[in-house]
Scaffold this motif. Structure first.
Motif, short mmCIF file in Angstrom:
data_model
loop_
_atom_site.label_atom_id
_atom_site.label_comp_id
_atom_site.label_asym_id
_atom_site.label_seq_id
_atom_site.Cartn_x
_atom_site.Cartn_y
_atom_site.Cartn_z
N HIS A 50 0.84 -1.21 0.00
CA HIS A 50 0.00 0.00 0.00
C HIS A 50 0.87 1.25 0.00
CE1 HIS A 50 -3.44 2.57 0.83
NE2 HIS A 50 -2.74 3.11 1.82
N HIS A 51 1.93 1.24 0.79
CA HIS A 51 2.86 2.37 0.84
C HIS A 51 3.47 2.66 -0.53
CE1 HIS A 51 6.11 4.94 2.27
NE2 HIS A 51 6.99 4.13 1.72
N LEU A 52 3.77 1.60 -1.28
CA LEU A 52 4.41 1.74 -2.59
C LEU A 52 3.41 1.83 -3.74
CD1 LEU A 52 7.25 -0.92 -2.17
CD2 LEU A 52 7.52 1.57 -2.16
N ASN A 53 2.11 1.66 -3.42
CA ASN A 53 1.09 1.57 -4.47
C ASN A 53 1.42 0.43 -5.43
OD1 ASN A 53 -1.32 2.33 -5.70
ND2 ASN A 53 -0.30 3.77 -7.09
N LEU A 54 1.83 -0.69 -4.88
CA LEU A 54 2.26 -1.85 -5.66
C LEU A 54 1.10 -2.84 -5.80
CD1 LEU A 54 4.55 -3.52 -6.98
CD2 LEU A 54 5.09 -4.38 -4.70
N LEU A 55 0.69 -3.07 -7.05
CA LEU A 55 -0.43 -3.98 -7.32
C LEU A 55 0.05 -5.37 -7.74
CD1 LEU A 55 -2.78 -1.53 -9.29
CD2 LEU A 55 -2.82 -2.09 -6.84
N LYS A 66 3.25 -4.74 -16.60
CA LYS A 66 2.28 -3.69 -16.90
C LYS A 66 2.51 -2.41 -16.11
CE LYS A 66 -1.45 -6.88 -18.20
NZ LYS A 66 -2.83 -7.32 -17.89
N GLU A 67 2.80 -2.55 -14.83
CA GLU A 67 2.89 -1.39 -13.94
C GLU A 67 4.31 -0.83 -13.92
OE1 GLU A 67 0.48 0.05 -12.04
OE2 GLU A 67 -1.08 -1.26 -12.85
N GLU A 68 4.42 0.49 -14.05
CA GLU A 68 5.73 1.13 -14.05
C GLU A 68 6.46 0.92 -12.73
OE1 GLU A 68 7.76 5.56 -14.64
OE2 GLU A 68 5.62 5.27 -15.04
N ILE A 69 5.72 0.97 -11.59
CA ILE A 69 6.37 0.79 -10.30
C ILE A 69 6.95 -0.62 -10.17
CG2 ILE A 69 4.16 0.19 -9.21
CD1 ILE A 69 7.22 1.85 -7.52
N THR A 70 6.28 -1.61 -10.73
CA THR A 70 6.79 -2.98 -10.67
C THR A 70 8.07 -3.11 -11.48
OG1 THR A 70 4.46 -3.67 -10.70
CG2 THR A 70 6.12 -5.41 -10.82
N ARG A 71 8.06 -2.53 -12.68
CA ARG A 71 9.28 -2.57 -13.51
C ARG A 71 10.43 -1.87 -12.80
NH1 ARG A 71 5.71 -0.96 -17.55
NH2 ARG A 71 6.65 1.13 -17.58
N TYR A 72 10.14 -0.74 -12.18
CA TYR A 72 11.19 0.01 -11.50
C TYR A 72 11.78 -0.79 -10.33
CZ TYR A 72 13.57 3.72 -8.94
OH TYR A 72 14.51 4.47 -8.26
N PRO A 92 14.61 7.92 -18.94
CA PRO A 92 14.88 6.95 -17.87
C PRO A 92 14.06 5.68 -18.00
CG PRO A 92 14.77 9.15 -16.95
CD PRO A 92 14.36 9.27 -18.40
N GLU A 93 12.78 5.80 -18.35
CA GLU A 93 11.93 4.62 -18.49
C GLU A 93 12.42 3.71 -19.61
OE1 GLU A 93 7.25 3.35 -19.22
OE2 GLU A 93 7.83 5.46 -19.15
N THR A 94 12.82 4.31 -20.75
CA THR A 94 13.32 3.51 -21.86
C THR A 94 14.62 2.81 -21.48
OG1 THR A 94 12.32 4.98 -23.50
CG2 THR A 94 14.12 3.58 -24.26
N SER A 95 15.51 3.51 -20.80
CA SER A 95 16.77 2.91 -20.37
C SER A 95 16.53 1.76 -19.40
CB SER A 95 17.66 3.97 -19.72
OG SER A 95 18.06 4.93 -20.67
N GLU A 96 15.57 1.93 -18.49
CA GLU A 96 15.26 0.85 -17.55
C GLU A 96 14.70 -0.36 -18.29
OE1 GLU A 96 12.66 2.67 -14.73
OE2 GLU A 96 14.22 4.04 -14.00
N ARG A 97 13.83 -0.13 -19.28
CA ARG A 97 13.30 -1.25 -20.07
C ARG A 97 14.41 -1.97 -20.82
NH1 ARG A 97 7.82 -1.82 -21.36
NH2 ARG A 97 6.43 -0.18 -20.54
N ASN A 98 15.30 -1.20 -21.43
CA ASN A 98 16.40 -1.81 -22.19
C ASN A 98 17.34 -2.58 -21.26
OD1 ASN A 98 15.47 -0.81 -24.63
ND2 ASN A 98 16.71 1.05 -24.53
N PHE A 99 17.54 -2.05 -20.08
CA PHE A 99 18.33 -2.75 -19.06
C PHE A 99 17.68 -4.09 -18.72
CE2 PHE A 99 18.99 -3.85 -14.62
CZ PHE A 99 20.36 -3.72 -14.44
N LEU A 100 16.38 -4.08 -18.50
CA LEU A 100 15.65 -5.30 -18.15
C LEU A 100 15.70 -6.32 -19.29
CD1 LEU A 100 12.51 -3.75 -16.40
CD2 LEU A 100 14.45 -4.89 -15.30
#
Length: 255
Positions: free
Chosen positions: A60-65, A117-123, A200-208
């Protein structure tokens, strides 16, 4: 942020001689959970609270679904790591005395982390793999290591700017347990030339996407010895069971 679990119960005659603060100390304790970005979440919970309650507070604190990939880890007094069992009381699992300190970590690595799907999960998965790289769990060739580190740089500081990034700027970042100046220069070269313009989001995706292709992606190695007595590691991964020697996979059993 702090969260507190309220409670309501009746008290016996002896409780009249105890202050409210003492009663609370008997029934509550403090838990601190270190998150993947190295910040801390502290809460006060009842002594009989189960692991699921603490995990739900953190989510809940992280809004993680997309919760199923994560777990809470703790280290016992003998320095052994354990996963907190959500169906059991926290107090009964911990061998130490409160206050308790634990860590949120990825427990089940997604086969395709960039497709989450969720950006917070990918991060959060990005932060976990970055941590795996730093602690030497994500083993790979030098060329792969340089590209992974360059993606981290791009995600964290953006495009190379000679006015902001003097010679040797990449050395200020700790990507691996140890690395050479030659590797540092290669990381900077990739950051300067190949990753310009990536968000930053694209770099994180490419890293993953890069990390998921590595043989040691998602590996939590346990030391052992092979039949000849040589040191090796056993590990479960998102794709199967592996045996590693050095940074090479020598056996693989697919799920």
């Amino acid at each position: 942020m702090r969260a507190s679990l309220g409670f309501c119960s009746s008290h016996g005659p002896s409780d009249r001689f105890m202050s409210g603060s003492i009663r609370n100390l008997e029934r509550e304790y403090s838990c601190t959970v270190r998150l993947l970005d190295d910040t801390e979440y502290t809460c006060t919970i009842q002594r009989d609270a189960k692991g699921q309650y603490l995990f739900d507070l953190i989510c809940h604190h992280l809004n993680l679904l997309e919760k199923d990939y994560f777990g809470i880890r703790y280290v016992d007094p003998d320095k052994q790591r354990h996963w907190l069992e959500f169906s059991k009381s926290i107090g009964k699992q911990m061998k130490a005395q409160p206050p308790f300190t634990m860590c949120l970590r990825v427990k089940f690595y997604p086969p395709e982390p960039a497709a989450l799907k969720e950006e917070i999960t990918r991060y959060l998965v990005f932060l976990q793999i970055k941590r795996d790289l730093y602690h030497g769990r994500l083993l790979c060739k030098t060329s792969d290591a340089a590209m992974l580190a360059a993606h981290i740089l791009q995600a964290e500081i953006g495009d190379y700017d000679p006015g902001k990034h003097p010679e040797g700027y990449s050395s200020k970042f700790q990507f691996f347990p140890k690395h050479s100046e030659k590797l540092e220069r290669r990381i900077a070269d990739l950051h300067k030339t190949e990753l310009i313009g990536q968000t930053p989001e694209t770099s994180e995706r490419n890293f993953l996407q890069k990390a998921q292709m590595l043989e040691t992606y998602g590996v939590d190695p346990h030391p052992c010895k092979d039949v000849s007595g040589n040191p090796a590691f056993l590990a479960f991964t998102p794709f199967g069971f592996v045996v590693l020697q050095g940074n090479k996979r020598v056996h693989f059993l697919k799920w």
